[in-house]
Design an enzyme around this catalytic site. Structure first.
Site, PDB file in Angstrom:
ATOM      1  N   ASN A   1       0.864  -1.183   0.000  1.00 27.03           N
ATOM      2  CA  ASN A   1       0.000   0.000   0.000  1.00 27.03           C
ATOM      3  C   ASN A   1       0.899   1.232   0.000  1.00 27.03           C
ATOM      4  O   ASN A   1       1.522   1.529   1.018  1.00 27.03           O
ATOM      5  CB  ASN A   1      -0.893  -0.042   1.257  1.00 27.03           C
ATOM      6  N   TRP A   2       0.973   1.887  -1.139  1.00 27.74           N
ATOM      7  CA  TRP A   2       1.859   3.056  -1.247  1.00 27.74           C
ATOM      8  C   TRP A   2       1.279   4.287  -0.555  1.00 27.74           C
ATOM      9  O   TRP A   2       1.948   5.296  -0.446  1.00 27.74           O
ATOM     10  CB  TRP A   2       2.131   3.363  -2.721  1.00 27.74           C
ATOM     11  N   LYS A   3       0.001   4.233  -0.157  1.00 17.12           N
ATOM     12  CA  LYS A   3      -0.638   5.400   0.466  1.00 17.12           C
ATOM     13  C   LYS A   3      -0.463   6.617  -0.444  1.00 17.12           C
ATOM     14  O   LYS A   3      -0.503   6.467  -1.658  1.00 17.12           O
ATOM     15  CB  LYS A   3      -0.093   5.596   1.884  1.00 17.12           C
TER      16      LYS A   3
ATOM     17  N   SER B   1       3.943  -2.290  10.167  1.00 20.26           N
ATOM     18  CA  SER B   1       5.399  -2.370  10.364  1.00 20.26           C
ATOM     19  C   SER B   1       6.001  -3.715   9.966  1.00 20.26           C
ATOM     20  O   SER B   1       6.931  -4.204  10.611  1.00 20.26           O
ATOM     21  CB  SER B   1       5.771  -2.015  11.809  1.00 20.26           C
TER      22      SER B   1
ATOM     23  N   GLY C   1       3.101  -1.164   4.151  1.00 13.87           N
ATOM     24  CA  GLY C   1       3.140   0.250   3.786  1.00 13.87           C
ATOM     25  C   GLY C   1       4.554   0.661   3.397  1.00 13.87           C
ATOM     26  O   GLY C   1       5.004   0.437   2.269  1.00 13.87           O
ATOM     27  N   GLY C   2       5.276   1.254   4.345  1.00 19.39           N
ATOM     28  CA  GLY C   2       6.583   1.847   4.063  1.00 19.39           C
ATOM     29  C   GLY C   2       7.540   0.929   3.322  1.00 19.39           C
ATOM     30  O   GLY C   2       8.223   1.353   2.381  1.00 19.39           O
TER      31      GLY C   2
HETATM   32  P1  13P Z   1       3.486   0.262   7.480  1.00 20.62           P
HETATM   33  O1  13P Z   1       3.948  -1.040   6.862  1.00 20.62           O
HETATM   34  O2  13P Z   1       4.210   1.456   6.960  1.00 20.62           O
HETATM   35  O3  13P Z   1       3.439   0.164   8.978  1.00 20.62           O
HETATM   36  O4  13P Z   1       1.948   0.467   7.001  1.00 20.62           O
HETATM   37  C1  13P Z   1       1.039  -0.563   7.152  1.00 20.62           C
HETATM   38  C2  13P Z   1      -0.193  -0.195   6.453  1.00 20.62           C
HETATM   39  O5  13P Z   1      -0.943   0.679   6.874  1.00 20.62           O
HETATM   40  C3  13P Z   1      -0.506  -0.893   5.185  1.00 20.62           C
HETATM   41  O6  13P Z   1      -1.798  -0.633   4.765  1.00 20.62           O
END
Ligand code: 13P
Length: 243
Positions: free
Chosen positions: A9-11, A203, A224-225
């Site tokens: 998820n690149w947000k 995470s 995410g990250g």
């Molecule tokens: P992180 O992996 O950056 O903690 O984000 C998780 C997330 O919200 C994926 O949708």
């Protein structure tokens, strides 16, 4: 056991230049890899993504209409998406989305032929309280449509306090929560519930992915990250393939 899915998820991050990185990702046999870039990049991403599936990060409940700034599920599909995330905690927080709205978004995704990734997860205060599993179960029940199948639905358990913080639940907490989700899905959806994929998110890194994937009812990850850089995401994909 559900489909093995490594989802990124690149947000609200990503540039056209970053799409080149998708070409370097590989999806080992038996493992599906998905990237959900911001909506304006979906079309280009789908054209170059090779073995990587592309998804949206949200869709509207309606098929069309006067909803400035929103995107219909069918538009994501037309742009090349096959998945859409609904009910991410950042959308629940930033846009006050309710379980009922998220359920309607998942139904809109089904109508468009997309697989919905339905996100649930507790706050830190809820994790520390006595009703944590009940709260997650209520989110699951309220956000998941009656028409959910192993094909059209993936569940993502993402504790809010673990997102972007570098903190993860203990393996025992992940096992307990995913086992509860599996039990609820099986009770409600019978055989479909036994094979609906359940992802862990929050995470996930190359350093902790293999341990998380040892949990029987963790079928993959929503990342995410660490999905922004192929050098971080590929080891997570590989850990899933090896699990
Ligand atoms: P992180 O992996 O950056 O903690 O984000 C998780 C997330 O919200 C994926 O949708």
């Amino acid at each position: 056991m559900g489909r093995k899915l490594a989802a990124g998820n690149w947000k609200m991050n990503g540039t056209p230049a970053m799409l080149d990185g998708l070409k370097t990702l590989s999806a080992p046999n038996g493992t599906q890899v998905l990237i959900c870039p911001p909506a304006p990049l979906i079309h280009r991403a789908a054209q170059i993504a090779g073995p990587v599936a592309i998804g949206g990060q949200d869709c509207h409940t309606q098929a069309s209409g006067a909803h400035t700034g929103d995107t219909a599920a069918s538009m994501l599909k037309d742009a090349g998406a096959t998945y859409v995330i609904v009910g991410h905690s950042e959308r629940r927080a930033d846009h006050a989305e309710t379980n009922a709205q998220i359920r309607a978004k998942a139904e809109a995704a089904y109508a468009a032929g997309l697989t919905a990734i339905i996100c649930i997860g507790e706050s830190e205060a809820e994790r520390l309280g006595p009703d944590c599993l009940d709260i997650i179960a209520a989110q699951l029940d309220g956000s998941t449509p009656d028409g959910a199948t192993a094909d059209n639905t993936v569940i993502a358990y993402e504790p809010i306090w673990a997102i972007g913080t570098g903190r993860v639940p203990t393996l025992d907490q992940i096992i307990e929560t995913h086992d509860m989700i599996r039990e609820k899905l099986t009770n409600r959806f019978a055989a479909q519930g036994t094979t609906m994929s359940i992802l862990y998110g929050g995470s996930v890194k190359p350093s902790n992915a293999a341990e998380i994937f040892t949990a029987q009812n963790v079928d993959g990850a929503l990342v995410g990250g660490a999905s922004l850089k192929p050098d971080d995401f590929q080891p997570i994909i590989d850990a899933l393939a090896a699990s």
